[in-house]
Design a protein around this motif. Structure first.
Motif, short mmCIF file in Angstrom:
data_model
loop_
_atom_site.label_atom_id
_atom_site.label_comp_id
_atom_site.label_asym_id
_atom_site.label_seq_id
_atom_site.Cartn_x
_atom_site.Cartn_y
_atom_site.Cartn_z
N ASN A 1 15.47 -9.63 -9.19
CA ASN A 1 14.29 -8.89 -9.63
C ASN A 1 13.02 -9.35 -8.91
N ALA A 2 12.98 -10.61 -8.47
CA ALA A 2 11.80 -11.13 -7.78
C ALA A 2 11.64 -10.51 -6.40
N LYS A 3 12.70 -9.95 -5.86
CA LYS A 3 12.64 -9.34 -4.53
C LYS A 3 12.31 -7.84 -4.60
N LYS A 4 12.16 -7.32 -5.80
CA LYS A 4 11.85 -5.90 -5.95
C LYS A 4 10.47 -5.58 -5.41
N GLU A 5 9.46 -6.33 -5.83
CA GLU A 5 8.09 -6.25 -5.33
C GLU A 5 7.46 -4.87 -5.52
N GLN A 6 7.91 -4.15 -6.53
CA GLN A 6 7.34 -2.85 -6.86
C GLN A 6 7.34 -2.65 -8.36
N ILE A 7 6.35 -1.91 -8.85
CA ILE A 7 6.31 -1.48 -10.25
C ILE A 7 5.98 0.01 -10.27
N SER A 8 6.17 0.66 -11.41
CA SER A 8 5.96 2.11 -11.49
C SER A 8 4.48 2.48 -11.59
N SER A 9 3.64 1.58 -12.08
CA SER A 9 2.22 1.88 -12.25
C SER A 9 1.45 1.73 -10.94
N ASP A 10 0.52 2.66 -10.69
CA ASP A 10 -0.33 2.58 -9.50
C ASP A 10 -1.59 1.76 -9.74
N GLU A 11 -1.95 1.52 -11.00
CA GLU A 11 -3.21 0.83 -11.25
C GLU A 11 -3.09 -0.67 -10.97
N LEU A 12 -4.22 -1.28 -10.78
CA LEU A 12 -4.26 -2.73 -10.57
C LEU A 12 -3.57 -3.40 -11.76
N THR A 13 -2.58 -4.23 -11.45
CA THR A 13 -1.79 -4.89 -12.50
C THR A 13 -1.67 -6.37 -12.15
N ILE A 14 -2.02 -7.21 -13.09
CA ILE A 14 -1.94 -8.66 -12.87
C ILE A 14 -1.09 -9.30 -13.96
N TYR A 15 -0.06 -10.00 -13.54
CA TYR A 15 0.74 -10.82 -14.44
C TYR A 15 0.21 -12.25 -14.35
N TYR A 16 0.08 -12.92 -15.47
CA TYR A 16 -0.44 -14.28 -15.45
C TYR A 16 0.09 -15.08 -16.63
N ASP A 17 0.15 -16.39 -16.47
CA ASP A 17 0.37 -17.26 -17.61
C ASP A 17 -0.76 -18.28 -17.67
N LEU A 18 -0.69 -19.21 -18.58
CA LEU A 18 -1.79 -20.14 -18.80
C LEU A 18 -1.46 -21.55 -18.31
N GLN A 19 -0.56 -21.62 -17.34
CA GLN A 19 -0.16 -22.91 -16.77
C GLN A 19 -1.26 -23.52 -15.92
N CYS A 20 -2.09 -22.68 -15.32
CA CYS A 20 -3.18 -23.15 -14.45
C CYS A 20 -4.52 -23.00 -15.17
N PRO A 21 -5.35 -24.05 -15.21
CA PRO A 21 -6.63 -23.97 -15.90
C PRO A 21 -7.61 -22.96 -15.31
N TYR A 22 -7.41 -22.57 -14.05
CA TYR A 22 -8.31 -21.60 -13.44
C TYR A 22 -8.02 -20.16 -13.88
N VAL A 23 -6.84 -19.90 -14.39
CA VAL A 23 -6.43 -18.53 -14.67
C VAL A 23 -7.34 -17.81 -15.67
N PRO A 24 -7.68 -18.40 -16.83
CA PRO A 24 -8.50 -17.66 -17.80
C PRO A 24 -9.82 -17.16 -17.23
N GLN A 25 -10.51 -17.99 -16.43
CA GLN A 25 -11.79 -17.55 -15.90
C GLN A 25 -11.61 -16.47 -14.84
N VAL A 26 -10.51 -16.53 -14.07
CA VAL A 26 -10.24 -15.49 -13.09
C VAL A 26 -9.94 -14.17 -13.80
N ILE A 27 -9.14 -14.21 -14.84
CA ILE A 27 -8.82 -13.00 -15.59
C ILE A 27 -10.09 -12.40 -16.20
N GLU A 28 -10.96 -13.25 -16.72
CA GLU A 28 -12.21 -12.76 -17.31
C GLU A 28 -13.08 -12.07 -16.26
#
Length: 249
Positions: A163-190
């Motif tokens: 599934n990691a090699k698929k590199e496609q999703i059905s939605s055309d809109e900007l889509t971001i998957y994220y977890d909270l493992q990195c401290p920088y992620v919350p501020q980037v998402i905001e």
């Protein structure tokens, strides 16, 4: 103190500096989210080893079976991040931390150690030229140019989930998957959310909050992944300039 390292534990997690975020006396939302995430991971064998100093000198790794990445393999360790920054560069700390990880893997009877890389070095991925000096080799790759680097002790190798090699999703809109493992992620998402709202750009911000979700993602992932117009773009955390370039495509 120069060569004293410590591992985060359930006992010291609440008070230790997490190395890779702005130094601030005030509680930082990214750091607190990271502490909460780590609280649940340490019992799974997750290791965060750092220099006993308020600086960016650390390695973070976990058993591949419980690492939040769409990579498959038996009995491996997965390195999320190895980062030496600022005044601490050039003092051998990276070598010490990598040697600790490799020795830990051997003591625990692991088959090897692996990490995410790319044909062209990505800003938010650990230095693959450095790890190749220890014998890491490319053992799998994706159509988008990402590579799985591994150092095998017994001849076995891990691989990307299909599934990691698929590199496609059905939605055309900007889509971001994220977890909270990195401290920088919350501020980037905001910041991304604020920019998209101000610019009337449709966006889906999808938190990956379980191991199962991370293993099933349609792209490589280290804690962040960006799609636009259905196509996988990057694992790099976005600044606004980078986001604007993607949206122009």
């Amino acid at each position: 103190m120069e060569h004293q390292f410590i591992n985060l534990t359930a006992e010291n997690l609440a008070v230790e500096h997490l190395c890779c975020i702005i130094r601030s006396k005030k509680p930082h939302p990214g750091v607190e989210a990271k502490r909460k995430w780590l609280t649940q991971r340490l019992s799974e064998g997750h290791v965060f080893r750092k220099l006993d100093a308020k600086g960016c000198v650390f390695i973070e790794y976990a058993p591949l079976e419980t690492a939040w990445v769409p990579i498959i393999g038996e009995n491996y360790l997965y390195i999320y991040c190895l980062w030496i920054n600022g005044e601490y560069k050039g003092k051998g700390y990276g070598k010490m931390l990598m040697e600790f990880c490799l020795a830990d893997a051997k003591v625990k009877g692991r088959s090897g150690v692996c990490m995410l890389g790319a044909k062209k070095q990505k800003t938010w991925l650990s230095d693959q030229a450095f790890v190749k000096k220890f014998g890491f080799e490319t053992v799998d790759s994706t159509p988008g140019g990402y590579e799985l680097l591994a150092l095998s002790f017994d001849g076995t190798t891990p691989r990307f989930a299909e599934n990691a090699k698929k590199e496609q999703i059905s939605s055309d809109e900007l889509t971001i998957y994220y977890d909270l493992q990195c401290p920088y992620v919350p501020q980037v998402i905001e910041k991304v959310g604020q920019y998209c709202e101000a610019s009337a750009v449709p966006v889906s911000l999808i938190q990956v909050d379980t191991l199962q979700k991370s293993k099933a993602l349609p792209c490589v992932f280290n804690n962040f992944a960006v799609f636009y117009k259905g196509k996988f773009e990057t694992v790099n955390l976005l600044d606004i300039a980078y986001l604007a370039r993607i949206l122009k495509k």
